[in-house]
Scaffold this motif. Structure first.
Motif, mmCIF file in Angstrom:
data_model
loop_
_atom_site.group_PDB
_atom_site.id
_atom_site.type_symbol
_atom_site.label_atom_id
_atom_site.label_comp_id
_atom_site.label_asym_id
_atom_site.label_seq_id
_atom_site.Cartn_x
_atom_site.Cartn_y
_atom_site.Cartn_z
ATOM 1 N N THR A 1 17.807 -8.877 2.364
ATOM 2 C CA THR A 1 16.849 -9.949 2.060
ATOM 3 C C THR A 1 15.418 -9.422 2.048
ATOM 4 O O THR A 1 14.623 -9.763 1.158
ATOM 5 N N VAL A 2 15.085 -8.575 3.015
ATOM 6 C CA VAL A 2 13.724 -8.039 3.096
ATOM 7 C C VAL A 2 13.441 -7.086 1.935
ATOM 8 O O VAL A 2 12.367 -7.139 1.320
ATOM 9 N N ILE A 3 14.406 -6.242 1.599
ATOM 10 C CA ILE A 3 14.216 -5.328 0.470
ATOM 11 C C ILE A 3 14.048 -6.108 -0.829
ATOM 12 O O ILE A 3 13.190 -5.790 -1.662
ATOM 13 N N GLU A 4 14.851 -7.156 -0.985
ATOM 14 C CA GLU A 4 14.736 -8.001 -2.184
ATOM 15 C C GLU A 4 13.388 -8.711 -2.221
ATOM 16 O O GLU A 4 12.738 -8.792 -3.274
ATOM 17 N N ALA A 5 12.941 -9.229 -1.072
ATOM 18 C CA ALA A 5 11.661 -9.933 -1.034
ATOM 19 C C ALA A 5 10.499 -8.991 -1.319
ATOM 20 O O ALA A 5 9.548 -9.348 -2.018
ATOM 21 N N ALA A 6 10.574 -7.781 -0.770
ATOM 22 C CA ALA A 6 9.500 -6.807 -1.010
ATOM 23 C C ALA A 6 9.426 -6.424 -2.485
ATOM 24 O O ALA A 6 8.337 -6.247 -3.039
ATOM 25 N N ASN A 7 10.578 -6.266 -3.114
ATOM 26 C CA ASN A 7 10.662 -6.022 -4.561
ATOM 27 C C ASN A 7 9.752 -4.882 -5.014
ATOM 28 O O ASN A 7 9.085 -4.963 -6.044
ATOM 29 N N GLY A 8 9.698 -3.839 -4.172
ATOM 30 C CA GLY A 8 8.910 -2.674 -4.545
ATOM 31 C C GLY A 8 7.423 -2.794 -4.308
ATOM 32 O O GLY A 8 6.672 -1.840 -4.549
ATOM 33 N N LEU B 1 -0.872 -12.296 12.654
ATOM 34 C CA LEU B 1 -2.257 -12.013 12.267
ATOM 35 C C LEU B 1 -2.301 -10.756 11.391
ATOM 36 O O LEU B 1 -2.868 -9.733 11.779
ATOM 37 N N PRO B 2 -1.694 -10.815 10.222
ATOM 38 C CA PRO B 2 -1.615 -9.603 9.393
ATOM 39 C C PRO B 2 -2.959 -9.103 8.898
ATOM 40 O O PRO B 2 -3.250 -7.906 8.983
ATOM 41 N N LYS B 3 -3.781 -10.000 8.382
ATOM 42 C CA LYS B 3 -5.058 -9.578 7.804
ATOM 43 C C LYS B 3 -5.951 -8.951 8.871
ATOM 44 O O LYS B 3 -6.598 -7.923 8.652
ATOM 45 N N GLU B 4 -5.952 -9.562 10.052
ATOM 46 C CA GLU B 4 -6.769 -9.041 11.150
ATOM 47 C C GLU B 4 -6.278 -7.672 11.602
ATOM 48 O O GLU B 4 -7.069 -6.779 11.905
ATOM 49 N N GLN C 1 1.199 -10.721 0.835
ATOM 50 C CA GLN C 1 -0.009 -11.334 0.273
ATOM 51 C C GLN C 1 -1.233 -11.115 1.163
ATOM 52 O O GLN C 1 -2.360 -10.995 0.662
ATOM 53 N N GLU C 2 -0.999 -11.056 2.462
ATOM 54 C CA GLU C 2 -2.090 -10.848 3.415
ATOM 55 C C GLU C 2 -2.523 -9.391 3.511
ATOM 56 O O GLU C 2 -3.495 -9.077 4.200
ATOM 57 N N GLY C 3 -1.795 -8.492 2.866
ATOM 58 C CA GLY C 3 -2.257 -7.112 2.760
ATOM 59 C C GLY C 3 -1.579 -6.082 3.632
ATOM 60 O O GLY C 3 -2.057 -4.943 3.726
ATOM 61 N N ILE C 4 -0.453 -6.436 4.268
ATOM 62 C CA ILE C 4 0.213 -5.419 5.099
ATOM 63 C C ILE C 4 0.758 -4.305 4.198
ATOM 64 O O ILE C 4 0.964 -4.483 2.994
ATOM 65 N N ASP C 5 1.002 -3.139 4.805
ATOM 66 C CA ASP C 5 1.375 -1.955 4.037
ATOM 67 C C ASP C 5 2.871 -1.709 3.967
ATOM 68 O O ASP C 5 3.336 -0.938 3.129
ATOM 69 N N LEU D 1 8.275 -15.388 4.990
ATOM 70 C CA LEU D 1 7.448 -14.585 5.894
ATOM 71 C C LEU D 1 7.067 -13.264 5.233
ATOM 72 O O LEU D 1 5.899 -12.850 5.274
ATOM 73 N N CYS D 2 8.034 -12.601 4.608
ATOM 74 C CA CYS D 2 7.756 -11.328 3.933
ATOM 75 C C CYS D 2 6.712 -11.509 2.823
ATOM 76 O O CYS D 2 5.768 -10.703 2.712
ATOM 77 N N ASN D 3 6.877 -12.533 2.025
ATOM 78 C CA ASN D 3 5.934 -12.769 0.924
ATOM 79 C C ASN D 3 4.530 -13.024 1.448
ATOM 80 O O ASN D 3 3.540 -12.514 0.896
#
Length: 292
Positions: free
Chosen positions: A64-71, A209-212, A35-39, A29-31
């Motif tokens: 898990t979320v911090i690792e997935a975000a990976n900066g 709906l991240p992109k929207e 990819q969809e452009g959330i900030d 979900l995080c990835n």
């Protein structure tokens, strides 16, 4: 420039059919959201069902979320807890694991006195990680009014506020009385909030709906009212579910509709009726009619 600018998704926590945390699903979900452009990403909030988790589960969700975000995007961790000492623990954990900041409620178990609220935030401030104060008098006993926020503004690490009263007039009042950045906290004021001067939005429906959501908030910040309203009118029926007490069930179902397995909610939250889910599905289809 605001430190936490743009659309930050208050993450749902995917569970398996047996109500275990689906850490791989959370990574996926995080990835996808990135990819969809959330900030930015916000794990372990109320939408993430933090209150149903063990200490170990909650810590692993954050990690898990911090690792997935990976900066790639900042992570702002929910730190709600029954006591100041417990909240401090979650701030220290977030800081140690590399979070960009935390989202921090005032005392949640009773209606605190003003000096207790200030002392609570003083102790959180001393941890040394950027803090977004979370004002949610709909669900908790304290209203962080603009006047009270002006007193919290003295603390160097309190940099913003998630504003969840549902009153768009609060945004300008906070900006007038403090140096805090304001993040919209309720989805059905996202566009108005951006027009009023909010620089961020801690969002629920953009789990699905991240992109929207990113496009809508951008149009609001740029003052493009006609273009933004055309998008907003398609999304607004869906956004109204974010202000419901059943927001977790509703938004998890939206995530399923978006093709991302989110699983059930943990009791005491139970599945909703077919009629309720059908209404969400109808609103979701309306929101998807206008592509961007």
């Amino acid at each position: 420039m605001a430190k936490f600018e743009g659309v930050y998704v208050a993450l749902v926590t995917p569970f398996t059919k047996n109500h275990e945390v689906d850490y791989e699903g959370l990574k996926e979900l995080c990835n996808w959201l990135i990819q969809e452009g959330i900030d930015g990403l916000v794990p372990a909030g109320s939408l993430g069902e933090y209150a149903t988790m063990t200490v170990d589960e909650r810590a692993k969700v954050v990690e898990t979320v911090i690792e997935a975000a990976n900066g790639r995007v900042p992570v702002v961790v929910g730190s709600a807890a029954p006591s100041t000492k417990q909240a401090v623990y979650w701030l220290e954990h977030a800081k140690e694991k590399g979070a960009a900041g935390v989202m921090a409620l005032p005392p949640i178990n009773y209606k605190p006195l003003e000096n207790e609220i200030i002392e609570h935030y003083r102790e959180l401030n001393d941890v040394g990680i950027p803090i977004i104060a979370y004002n949610n008098p709909r669900d908790y006993p304290t209203d962080l009014t603009p006047e009270l926020l002006s007193k919290l503004d003295q603390f160097e690490n309190i940099v913003g506020v998630k504003e969840f009263t549902g009153d768009v007039r609060r945004i300008q009042a906070i900006l007038e009385k403090t140096d805090l950045e304001v993040m919209v906290g309720v989805d059905d004021l996202a566009f108005e909030g951006a027009l009023a001067g909010a620089t961020g939005w801690i969002s629920g429906v953009p789990n699905a709906l991240p992109k929207e959501g990113v496009e809508l908030f951008r149009l609001g910040r740029e003052g493009k009212i006609q273009e933004g309203m055309e998008l907003y009118k398609h999304q607004l029926p869906l956004y109204r579910y974010d202000a419901s007490p059943q927001l977790v069930q509703y938004i998890k179902y939206m995530v399923e509709l978006a093709g991302k397995p989110a699983g059930p909610t943990r009791p005491p939250r139970l599945p909703l009726s077919k009629e309720q889910y059908d209404s969400v599905k109808e609103a979701f289809q309306i929101a998807k009619k206008l592509t961007i």
